[in-house]
Design a protein around this motif. Structure first.
Motif, PDB file in Angstrom:
ATOM      1  N   GLU A 114       1.379   6.633  -6.860  1.00 33.43           N
ATOM      2  CA  GLU A 114       0.179   7.322  -7.340  1.00 33.43           C
ATOM      3  C   GLU A 114       0.223   8.805  -7.017  1.00 33.43           C
ATOM      4  O   GLU A 114      -0.640   9.554  -7.444  1.00 33.43           O
ATOM      5  CB  GLU A 114      -1.074   6.711  -6.717  1.00 33.43           C
ATOM      6  CG  GLU A 114      -1.409   5.345  -7.249  1.00 33.43           C
ATOM      7  CD  GLU A 114      -2.564   4.685  -6.498  1.00 33.43           C
ATOM      8  OE1 GLU A 114      -3.131   5.306  -5.571  1.00 33.43           O
ATOM      9  OE2 GLU A 114      -2.886   3.550  -6.839  1.00 33.43           O
ATOM     10  N   GLY A 115       1.216   9.238  -6.240  1.00 32.44           N
ATOM     11  CA  GLY A 115       1.369  10.656  -5.961  1.00 32.44           C
ATOM     12  C   GLY A 115       0.877  11.112  -4.604  1.00 32.44           C
ATOM     13  O   GLY A 115       0.808  12.317  -4.345  1.00 32.44           O
ATOM     14  N   TYR A 116       0.535  10.186  -3.720  1.00 33.89           N
ATOM     15  CA  TYR A 116       0.094  10.567  -2.386  1.00 33.89           C
ATOM     16  C   TYR A 116       1.260  11.168  -1.602  1.00 33.89           C
ATOM     17  O   TYR A 116       2.411  10.758  -1.772  1.00 33.89           O
ATOM     18  CB  TYR A 116      -0.422   9.348  -1.615  1.00 33.89           C
ATOM     19  CG  TYR A 116      -1.794   8.883  -2.018  1.00 33.89           C
ATOM     20  CD1 TYR A 116      -2.895   9.137  -1.212  1.00 33.89           C
ATOM     21  CD2 TYR A 116      -1.999   8.178  -3.192  1.00 33.89           C
ATOM     22  CE1 TYR A 116      -4.156   8.704  -1.563  1.00 33.89           C
ATOM     23  CE2 TYR A 116      -3.262   7.742  -3.563  1.00 33.89           C
ATOM     24  CZ  TYR A 116      -4.331   8.005  -2.742  1.00 33.89           C
ATOM     25  OH  TYR A 116      -5.573   7.590  -3.103  1.00 33.89           O
ATOM     26  N   SER A 117       0.964  12.123  -0.739  1.00 36.09           N
ATOM     27  CA  SER A 117       1.995  12.692   0.126  1.00 36.09           C
ATOM     28  C   SER A 117       2.270  11.705   1.263  1.00 36.09           C
ATOM     29  O   SER A 117       1.484  10.794   1.518  1.00 36.09           O
ATOM     30  CB  SER A 117       1.528  14.028   0.714  1.00 36.09           C
ATOM     31  OG  SER A 117       0.506  13.809   1.665  1.00 36.09           O
ATOM     32  N   TRP A 118       3.380  11.931   1.973  1.00 33.87           N
ATOM     33  CA  TRP A 118       3.715  11.045   3.094  1.00 33.87           C
ATOM     34  C   TRP A 118       2.661  11.151   4.187  1.00 33.87           C
ATOM     35  O   TRP A 118       2.336  10.167   4.838  1.00 33.87           O
ATOM     36  CB  TRP A 118       5.107  11.368   3.635  1.00 33.87           C
ATOM     37  CG  TRP A 118       6.200  11.048   2.662  1.00 33.87           C
ATOM     38  CD1 TRP A 118       7.044  11.923   2.053  1.00 33.87           C
ATOM     39  CD2 TRP A 118       6.549   9.756   2.155  1.00 33.87           C
ATOM     40  NE1 TRP A 118       7.886  11.255   1.205  1.00 33.87           N
ATOM     41  CE2 TRP A 118       7.611   9.918   1.249  1.00 33.87           C
ATOM     42  CE3 TRP A 118       6.064   8.467   2.369  1.00 33.87           C
ATOM     43  CZ2 TRP A 118       8.202   8.868   0.562  1.00 33.87           C
ATOM     44  CZ3 TRP A 118       6.656   7.408   1.689  1.00 33.87           C
ATOM     45  CH2 TRP A 118       7.705   7.609   0.806  1.00 33.87           C
ATOM     46  N   LYS A 119       2.113  12.335   4.383  1.00 32.01           N
ATOM     47  CA  LYS A 119       1.064  12.516   5.397  1.00 32.01           C
ATOM     48  C   LYS A 119      -0.192  11.724   5.017  1.00 32.01           C
ATOM     49  O   LYS A 119      -0.819  11.103   5.873  1.00 32.01           O
ATOM     50  CB  LYS A 119       0.703  14.001   5.556  1.00 32.01           C
ATOM     51  CG  LYS A 119       1.713  14.783   6.339  1.00 32.01           C
ATOM     52  CD  LYS A 119       1.603  14.422   7.796  1.00 32.01           C
ATOM     53  CE  LYS A 119       2.525  15.299   8.613  1.00 32.01           C
ATOM     54  NZ  LYS A 119       2.656  14.830   9.961  1.00 32.01           N
ATOM     55  N   GLU A 120      -0.564  11.755   3.721  1.00 35.10           N
ATOM     56  CA  GLU A 120      -1.731  10.989   3.270  1.00 35.10           C
ATOM     57  C   GLU A 120      -1.490   9.492   3.461  1.00 35.10           C
ATOM     58  O   GLU A 120      -2.381   8.756   3.885  1.00 35.10           O
ATOM     59  CB  GLU A 120      -2.029  11.286   1.801  1.00 35.10           C
ATOM     60  CG  GLU A 120      -2.553  12.673   1.539  1.00 35.10           C
ATOM     61  CD  GLU A 120      -2.640  12.995   0.059  1.00 35.10           C
ATOM     62  OE1 GLU A 120      -3.644  13.590  -0.342  1.00 35.10           O
ATOM     63  OE2 GLU A 120      -1.699  12.652  -0.691  1.00 35.10           O
ATOM     64  N   ASN A 180       0.821  -1.217   0.000  1.00 38.67           N
ATOM     65  CA  ASN A 180       0.000   0.000   0.000  1.00 38.67           C
ATOM     66  C   ASN A 180       0.851   1.262   0.000  1.00 38.67           C
ATOM     67  O   ASN A 180       0.544   2.222  -0.707  1.00 38.67           O
ATOM     68  CB  ASN A 180      -0.954   0.006   1.196  1.00 38.67           C
ATOM     69  CG  ASN A 180      -2.150  -0.876   0.968  1.00 38.67           C
ATOM     70  OD1 ASN A 180      -2.597  -1.044  -0.157  1.00 38.67           O
ATOM     71  ND2 ASN A 180      -2.674  -1.446   2.032  1.00 38.67           N
ATOM     72  N   VAL A 181       1.913   1.280   0.791  1.00 34.98           N
ATOM     73  CA  VAL A 181       2.790   2.449   0.865  1.00 34.98           C
ATOM     74  C   VAL A 181       3.394   2.726  -0.512  1.00 34.98           C
ATOM     75  O   VAL A 181       3.344   3.852  -1.014  1.00 34.98           O
ATOM     76  CB  VAL A 181       3.904   2.245   1.921  1.00 34.98           C
ATOM     77  CG1 VAL A 181       4.997   3.290   1.771  1.00 34.98           C
ATOM     78  CG2 VAL A 181       3.325   2.276   3.326  1.00 34.98           C
ATOM     79  N   VAL A 182       3.959   1.698  -1.145  1.00 27.70           N
ATOM     80  CA  VAL A 182       4.627   1.880  -2.434  1.00 27.70           C
ATOM     81  C   VAL A 182       3.627   2.308  -3.508  1.00 27.70           C
ATOM     82  O   VAL A 182       3.864   3.268  -4.251  1.00 27.70           O
ATOM     83  CB  VAL A 182       5.374   0.589  -2.853  1.00 27.70           C
ATOM     84  CG1 VAL A 182       5.878   0.681  -4.285  1.00 27.70           C
ATOM     85  CG2 VAL A 182       6.530   0.321  -1.903  1.00 27.70           C
ATOM     86  N   LEU A 183       2.504   1.623  -3.598  1.00 22.93           N
ATOM     87  CA  LEU A 183       1.529   1.959  -4.632  1.00 22.93           C
ATOM     88  C   LEU A 183       0.959   3.363  -4.426  1.00 22.93           C
ATOM     89  O   LEU A 183       0.810   4.114  -5.390  1.00 22.93           O
ATOM     90  CB  LEU A 183       0.409   0.918  -4.663  1.00 22.93           C
ATOM     91  CG  LEU A 183       0.836  -0.459  -5.167  1.00 22.93           C
ATOM     92  CD1 LEU A 183      -0.300  -1.453  -5.028  1.00 22.93           C
ATOM     93  CD2 LEU A 183       1.316  -0.396  -6.606  1.00 22.93           C
ATOM     94  N   ARG A 184       0.663   3.727  -3.201  1.00 25.13           N
ATOM     95  CA  ARG A 184       0.120   5.067  -2.956  1.00 25.13           C
ATOM     96  C   ARG A 184       1.158   6.146  -3.267  1.00 25.13           C
ATOM     97  O   ARG A 184       0.827   7.198  -3.817  1.00 25.13           O
ATOM     98  CB  ARG A 184      -0.384   5.195  -1.524  1.00 25.13           C
ATOM     99  CG  ARG A 184      -1.653   4.391  -1.291  1.00 25.13           C
ATOM    100  CD  ARG A 184      -2.228   4.613   0.088  1.00 25.13           C
ATOM    101  NE  ARG A 184      -3.264   3.666   0.417  1.00 25.13           N
ATOM    102  CZ  ARG A 184      -4.519   3.731  -0.001  1.00 25.13           C
ATOM    103  NH1 ARG A 184      -4.889   4.692  -0.794  1.00 25.13           N
ATOM    104  NH2 ARG A 184      -5.408   2.822   0.362  1.00 25.13           N
TER     105      ARG A 184
END
Length: 189
Positions: free
Chosen positions: A148-154, A141-145
């Motif tokens: 996908e451009g998610y921030s570390w906080k997200e 989940n961490v790698v895929l998110r």
């Protein structure tokens, strides 16, 4: 003096491609700054469709942030122009960095890159899926998110791990993927 042609109007959807709404106040600001910002991103990314999609996503995210701030009683963003522009530039830079995670653009000539781009995308996706299969669910989940451009906080909020732990998981997984990719490309030669 040369006659000038009026530039076509910049039209932005009130909903991004993910179905998230863009507030009218953010949409009007986006209409103002969009032509220049998207033109810059097109030059940087080389893909006008990607540039406009990222702009719409950013506008929807800014709208969401403003709604969340209003709902929680926090003060609103004071400079929507600047906030939207900087958020978009961060997203464009993040996208540009993500493009270089798995391949070195200097390894192939431009003609070969264009010729094999679709095949490489499929191979990269298969390679990523195969490599992530060996990871635990949280790391996947961490790698895929992140890709996908998610921030570390997200990522912290959605995956339940601290920002630092998420960065470490992402970094070690990417290093492992690079090593595996180098091994497999070494065997192919």
């Amino acid at each position: 003096m040369r006659p000038t042609k009026p530039s076509p109007s910049f039209l932005l959807n009130s909903v991004d491609h993910l179905g998230r709404p863009i507030d009218p106040s953010v949409l009007s600001v986006a209409q103002e700054i969009g032509p220049g910002a998207v033109r810059y991103a097109e030059k940087l990314l080389g893909d006008p469709a990607l540039a406009i999609n990222l702009f719409e996503e950013t506008a929807a995210t800014v709208s969401k942030v403003r709604r969340e701030k209003a709902a929680s009683g926090k003060p609103d963003v004071t400079d929507v122009h600047g906030y939207l522009f900087l958020a978009y530039m961060r997203r464009v830079r993040r996208q540009k960095r993500m493009e270089t995670v798995f391949h070195d653009p200097n390894s192939l000539t431009l003609a070969r890159q264009a010729q094999y781009a679709d095949v490489q995308d499929v191979e990269r996706s298969l390679f990523l899926a195969e490599a992530l299969a060996s990871c635990d669910r949280v790391t996947q989940n961490v790698v895929l998110r992140r890709l996908e451009g998610y921030s570390w906080k997200e990522i912290e909020r959605r995956c339940g791990v601290s920002c630092d732990a998420a960065r470490k998981r992402f970094s070690s997984t990417i290093q492992r993927l690079r090593k595996a990719n180098q091994r497999s490309s070494g065997r192919a030669k």
